[in-house]
Design a protein around this motif. Structure first.
Motif, PDB file in Angstrom:
ATOM      1  N   PRO A 177       0.797  -1.226   0.000  1.00 12.85           N
ATOM      2  CA  PRO A 177       0.000   0.000   0.000  1.00 12.85           C
ATOM      3  C   PRO A 177       0.830   1.277   0.000  1.00 12.85           C
ATOM      4  CG  PRO A 177      -0.875  -1.577   1.582  1.00 12.85           C
ATOM      5  CD  PRO A 177       0.448  -2.126   1.122  1.00 12.85           C
ATOM      6  N   GLY A 178       2.009   1.249   0.573  1.00  7.42           N
ATOM      7  CA  GLY A 178       2.831   2.447   0.641  1.00  7.42           C
ATOM      8  C   GLY A 178       3.563   2.772  -0.648  1.00  7.42           C
ATOM      9  N   ARG A 179       3.555   1.857  -1.600  1.00  2.16           N
ATOM     10  CA  ARG A 179       4.271   2.078  -2.873  1.00  2.16           C
ATOM     11  C   ARG A 179       3.245   2.186  -3.988  1.00  2.16           C
ATOM     12  NH1 ARG A 179       8.535  -2.467  -3.691  1.00  2.16           N
ATOM     13  NH2 ARG A 179       9.308  -0.949  -5.195  1.00  2.16           N
ATOM     14  N   ILE A 180       2.742   3.410  -4.201  1.00  2.00           N
ATOM     15  CA  ILE A 180       1.634   3.593  -5.125  1.00  2.00           C
ATOM     16  C   ILE A 180       2.058   4.114  -6.497  1.00  2.00           C
ATOM     17  CG2 ILE A 180      -0.009   3.960  -3.266  1.00  2.00           C
ATOM     18  CD1 ILE A 180       0.234   6.941  -3.712  1.00  2.00           C
ATOM     19  N   PHE A 181       3.306   4.503  -6.677  1.00  2.00           N
ATOM     20  CA  PHE A 181       3.726   5.042  -7.960  1.00  2.00           C
ATOM     21  C   PHE A 181       4.893   4.267  -8.568  1.00  2.00           C
ATOM     22  CE2 PHE A 181       1.773   8.839  -5.907  1.00  2.00           C
ATOM     23  CZ  PHE A 181       0.718   8.958  -6.785  1.00  2.00           C
ATOM     24  N   THR A 182       4.933   2.960  -8.300  1.00  2.00           N
ATOM     25  CA  THR A 182       5.962   2.106  -8.903  1.00  2.00           C
ATOM     26  C   THR A 182       5.451   1.651 -10.271  1.00  2.00           C
ATOM     27  OG1 THR A 182       5.015   0.244  -7.681  1.00  2.00           O
ATOM     28  CG2 THR A 182       6.923   1.341  -6.716  1.00  2.00           C
ATOM     29  N   VAL A 183       5.498   2.575 -11.221  1.00  2.00           N
ATOM     30  CA  VAL A 183       4.859   2.364 -12.521  1.00  2.00           C
ATOM     31  C   VAL A 183       5.435   1.156 -13.247  1.00  2.00           C
ATOM     32  CG1 VAL A 183       4.383   3.393 -14.765  1.00  2.00           C
ATOM     33  CG2 VAL A 183       4.361   4.819 -12.695  1.00  2.00           C
ATOM     34  N   GLY A 184       6.743   1.119 -13.414  1.00  2.00           N
ATOM     35  CA  GLY A 184       7.360   0.040 -14.162  1.00  2.00           C
ATOM     36  C   GLY A 184       7.246  -1.312 -13.483  1.00  2.00           C
ATOM     37  N   GLU A 185       7.180  -1.323 -12.165  1.00  2.00           N
ATOM     38  CA  GLU A 185       7.164  -2.573 -11.411  1.00  2.00           C
ATOM     39  C   GLU A 185       5.765  -3.146 -11.233  1.00  2.00           C
ATOM     40  OE1 GLU A 185       7.811  -3.934  -6.770  1.00  2.00           O
ATOM     41  OE2 GLU A 185       8.905  -2.193  -7.533  1.00  2.00           O
ATOM     42  N   ALA A 186       4.744  -2.267 -11.089  1.00  2.00           N
ATOM     43  CA  ALA A 186       3.454  -2.767 -10.617  1.00  2.00           C
ATOM     44  C   ALA A 186       2.234  -2.354 -11.436  1.00  2.00           C
ATOM     45  CB  ALA A 186       3.238  -2.328  -9.168  1.00  2.00           C
ATOM     46  N   TRP A 187       2.316  -1.367 -12.291  1.00  2.00           N
ATOM     47  CA  TRP A 187       1.122  -0.892 -12.989  1.00  2.00           C
ATOM     48  C   TRP A 187       0.798  -1.769 -14.193  1.00  2.00           C
ATOM     49  CZ3 TRP A 187       0.386   5.122 -13.232  1.00  2.00           C
ATOM     50  CH2 TRP A 187       0.348   5.624 -11.916  1.00  2.00           C
ATOM     51  N   ASN A 188      -0.427  -2.271 -14.219  1.00  2.00           N
ATOM     52  CA  ASN A 188      -0.901  -3.094 -15.326  1.00  2.00           C
ATOM     53  C   ASN A 188      -1.901  -2.294 -16.158  1.00  2.00           C
ATOM     54  OD1 ASN A 188       0.030  -6.046 -14.362  1.00  2.00           O
ATOM     55  ND2 ASN A 188      -0.722  -4.905 -12.599  1.00  2.00           N
ATOM     56  N   MET A 189      -1.652  -2.188 -17.477  1.00  2.00           N
ATOM     57  CA  MET A 189      -2.535  -1.408 -18.344  1.00  2.00           C
ATOM     58  C   MET A 189      -2.473  -1.946 -19.766  1.00  2.00           C
ATOM     59  SD  MET A 189      -2.610   2.721 -19.164  1.00  2.00           S
ATOM     60  CE  MET A 189      -1.258   2.653 -20.357  1.00  2.00           C
ATOM     61  N   LYS A 190      -3.614  -1.995 -20.430  1.00  2.00           N
ATOM     62  CA  LYS A 190      -3.670  -2.359 -21.835  1.00  2.00           C
ATOM     63  C   LYS A 190      -3.432  -1.119 -22.693  1.00  2.00           C
ATOM     64  CE  LYS A 190      -4.360  -5.922 -22.809  1.00  2.00           C
ATOM     65  NZ  LYS A 190      -3.417  -7.071 -22.869  1.00  2.00           N
ATOM     66  N   SER A 191      -2.911  -1.323 -23.885  1.00  2.00           N
ATOM     67  CA  SER A 191      -2.610  -0.200 -24.774  1.00  2.00           C
ATOM     68  C   SER A 191      -3.869   0.390 -25.414  1.00  2.00           C
ATOM     69  CB  SER A 191      -1.645  -0.641 -25.873  1.00  2.00           C
ATOM     70  OG  SER A 191      -2.213  -1.711 -26.633  1.00  2.00           O
ATOM     71  N   TYR A 192      -4.968  -0.347 -25.391  1.00  2.00           N
ATOM     72  CA  TYR A 192      -6.210   0.103 -26.013  1.00  2.00           C
ATOM     73  C   TYR A 192      -7.257   0.369 -24.921  1.00  2.00           C
ATOM     74  CZ  TYR A 192      -6.857  -4.928 -25.335  1.00  2.00           C
ATOM     75  OH  TYR A 192      -6.889  -6.191 -24.796  1.00  2.00           O
ATOM     76  N   PRO A 193      -8.304   1.137 -25.233  1.00  2.00           N
ATOM     77  CA  PRO A 193      -9.352   1.393 -24.235  1.00  2.00           C
ATOM     78  C   PRO A 193      -9.999   0.092 -23.786  1.00  2.00           C
ATOM     79  CG  PRO A 193      -9.554   2.922 -26.076  1.00  2.00           C
ATOM     80  CD  PRO A 193      -8.525   1.902 -26.483  1.00  2.00           C
ATOM     81  N   ALA A 194     -10.088  -0.095 -22.463  1.00  2.00           N
ATOM     82  CA  ALA A 194     -10.612  -1.352 -21.923  1.00  2.00           C
ATOM     83  C   ALA A 194     -11.500  -1.113 -20.706  1.00  2.00           C
ATOM     84  CB  ALA A 194      -9.455  -2.280 -21.561  1.00  2.00           C
ATOM     85  N   SER A 195     -12.182   0.030 -20.677  1.00  2.00           N
ATOM     86  CA  SER A 195     -13.103   0.310 -19.577  1.00  2.00           C
ATOM     87  C   SER A 195     -14.284   1.119 -20.091  1.00  2.00           C
ATOM     88  CB  SER A 195     -12.395   1.063 -18.444  1.00  2.00           C
ATOM     89  OG  SER A 195     -11.926   2.324 -18.897  1.00  2.00           O
ATOM     90  N   ILE A 196     -15.439   0.913 -19.474  1.00  2.00           N
ATOM     91  CA  ILE A 196     -16.639   1.676 -19.801  1.00  2.00           C
ATOM     92  C   ILE A 196     -17.260   2.185 -18.506  1.00  2.00           C
ATOM     93  CG2 ILE A 196     -17.126   0.397 -21.928  1.00  2.00           C
ATOM     94  CD1 ILE A 196     -19.325  -1.098 -20.322  1.00  2.00           C
ATOM     95  N   ARG A 197     -18.040   3.248 -18.612  1.00  2.00           N
ATOM     96  CA  ARG A 197     -18.776   3.764 -17.467  1.00  2.00           C
ATOM     97  C   ARG A 197     -20.105   4.333 -17.954  1.00  2.00           C
ATOM     98  NH1 ARG A 197     -15.603   6.665 -14.084  1.00  2.00           N
ATOM     99  NH2 ARG A 197     -17.390   7.632 -13.054  1.00  2.00           N
ATOM    100  N   VAL A 198     -21.140   4.124 -17.141  1.00  2.00           N
ATOM    101  CA  VAL A 198     -22.469   4.680 -17.388  1.00  2.00           C
ATOM    102  C   VAL A 198     -22.928   5.341 -16.101  1.00  2.00           C
ATOM    103  CG1 VAL A 198     -24.847   4.205 -18.045  1.00  2.00           C
ATOM    104  CG2 VAL A 198     -22.996   2.865 -19.068  1.00  2.00           C
ATOM    105  N   GLU A 199     -23.374   6.587 -16.206  1.00  2.00           N
ATOM    106  CA  GLU A 199     -23.828   7.326 -15.030  1.00  2.00           C
ATOM    107  C   GLU A 199     -25.243   7.847 -15.267  1.00  2.00           C
ATOM    108  OE1 GLU A 199     -21.127  10.291 -13.600  1.00  2.00           O
ATOM    109  OE2 GLU A 199     -19.386   9.257 -14.426  1.00  2.00           O
ATOM    110  N   LYS A 200     -26.043   7.828 -14.223  1.00  2.00           N
ATOM    111  CA  LYS A 200     -27.407   8.362 -14.279  1.00  2.00           C
ATOM    112  C   LYS A 200     -27.577   9.359 -13.149  1.00  2.00           C
ATOM    113  CE  LYS A 200     -31.680   8.510 -15.760  1.00  2.00           C
ATOM    114  NZ  LYS A 200     -31.985   9.244 -17.003  1.00  2.00           N
ATOM    115  N   GLU A 201     -27.960  10.568 -13.498  1.00  2.00           N
ATOM    116  CA  GLU A 201     -28.123  11.620 -12.497  1.00  2.00           C
ATOM    117  C   GLU A 201     -29.342  11.359 -11.624  1.00  2.00           C
ATOM    118  OE1 GLU A 201     -28.182  16.508 -12.349  1.00  2.00           O
ATOM    119  OE2 GLU A 201     -28.879  15.461 -14.143  1.00  2.00           O
ATOM    120  N   TYR A 202     -29.181  11.599 -10.320  1.00  2.00           N
ATOM    121  CA  TYR A 202     -30.339  11.567  -9.418  1.00  2.00           C
ATOM    122  C   TYR A 202     -30.752  13.007  -9.127  1.00  2.00           C
ATOM    123  CZ  TYR A 202     -33.356  10.585  -5.443  1.00  2.00           C
ATOM    124  OH  TYR A 202     -34.416  10.533  -4.583  1.00  2.00           O
TER     125      TYR A 202
END
Length: 229
Positions: free
Chosen positions: A50-75
């Motif tokens: 938890p204390g090492r949050i910016f170890t990009v090369g060691e720990a960050w996992n990411m795809k090169s293409y868009p791989a997330s969606i979000r839908v929001e509905k206002e209340y």
């Protein structure tokens, strides 16, 4: 387990009864309110430290293409309901829960609510003198379910707490930035290896919005549309 039940009950109360307005029914409010749709990238940090949050090369996992969606509905009164789905991959090149060489497909589904902090203190008018709500900064509380299979953790429900921002740029189009801490609801809440951090960024579109950046670049104009408050 008792603590988990308390957390779940609190989340349900938060998403269902907060800021209820007696002048209109719940479903009528949803029927006439705005939608936000978005897609983008996500980063999973599941290194077990938890204390090492910016170890990009060691720990960050990411795809090169868009791989997330979000839908929001206002209340109303700054509250929005949110659904998100994300895909990622542990390919053996990163550290997962303090162990290298872990491979697994990663899927996460999250449902919850967010609150627009600008309803309490509007940085658009106070800081930038904008007439429209260009920046929408928020806090979020969600329940989720993460699918992954590693040596230390498998599929698990999660309690998600985080913050983010929408920046509305042109006629309903905007940019979303978000950071979420996800706590596994299996075993010990704080110490379980099911915990991880997820960041996301992408493009969002708000249906019904008609705001655009002034060509001079320093002010936003309103085009005869009802401002959602």
């Amino acid at each position: 387990m008792k603590n988990c039940k308390i957390i779940l009950v609190s989340l349900l109360l938060f998403t269902s009864v907060a800021q209820v307005n007696g002048q209109s029914s719940f479903f009528e409010t949803l029927r006439t309110s705005s939608w936000i749709f978005g897609a983008g990238w996500n980063i999973v940090d599941d290194n077990g430290s938890p204390g090492r949050i910016f170890t990009v090369g060691e720990a960050w996992n990411m795809k090169s293409y868009p791989a997330s969606i979000r839908v929001e509905k206002e209340y109303q009164n700054g509250f929005w309901f949110v659904f998100k789905g994300t895909y990622n991959q542990y390919n053996g090149a990163k550290t997962i829960n303090s162990e290298p060489g872990i491979t697994s497909t990663f899927l996460a589904f999250d449902l919850g609510a967010r609150y627009n902090f600008c309803k309490l203190y509007d940085i658009n008018t106070e800081w930038f003198n904008f007439s429209n709500e260009v920046f929408d900064t928020y806090g979020a509380l969600e329940l989720g379910f993460t699918l992954r299979n590693t040596d230390k953790v498998g599929p698990s429900p999660t309690l998600n707490v985080g913050f983010g921002m929408h920046a509305w740029v042109y006629k309903g189009w905007g940019i979303n930035l978000e950071a979420m801490g996800k706590f596994g609801l299996t075993g010990k809440l704080i110490a379980t290896p099911a915990n991880y951090t997820q960041y996301s960024f992408g493009v969002v579109y708000k249906l019904g919005s008609n705001k655009r950046l002034n060509p001079k670049g320093d002010k936003f104009k309103k085009f005869n549309t009802r401002k959602s408050r």
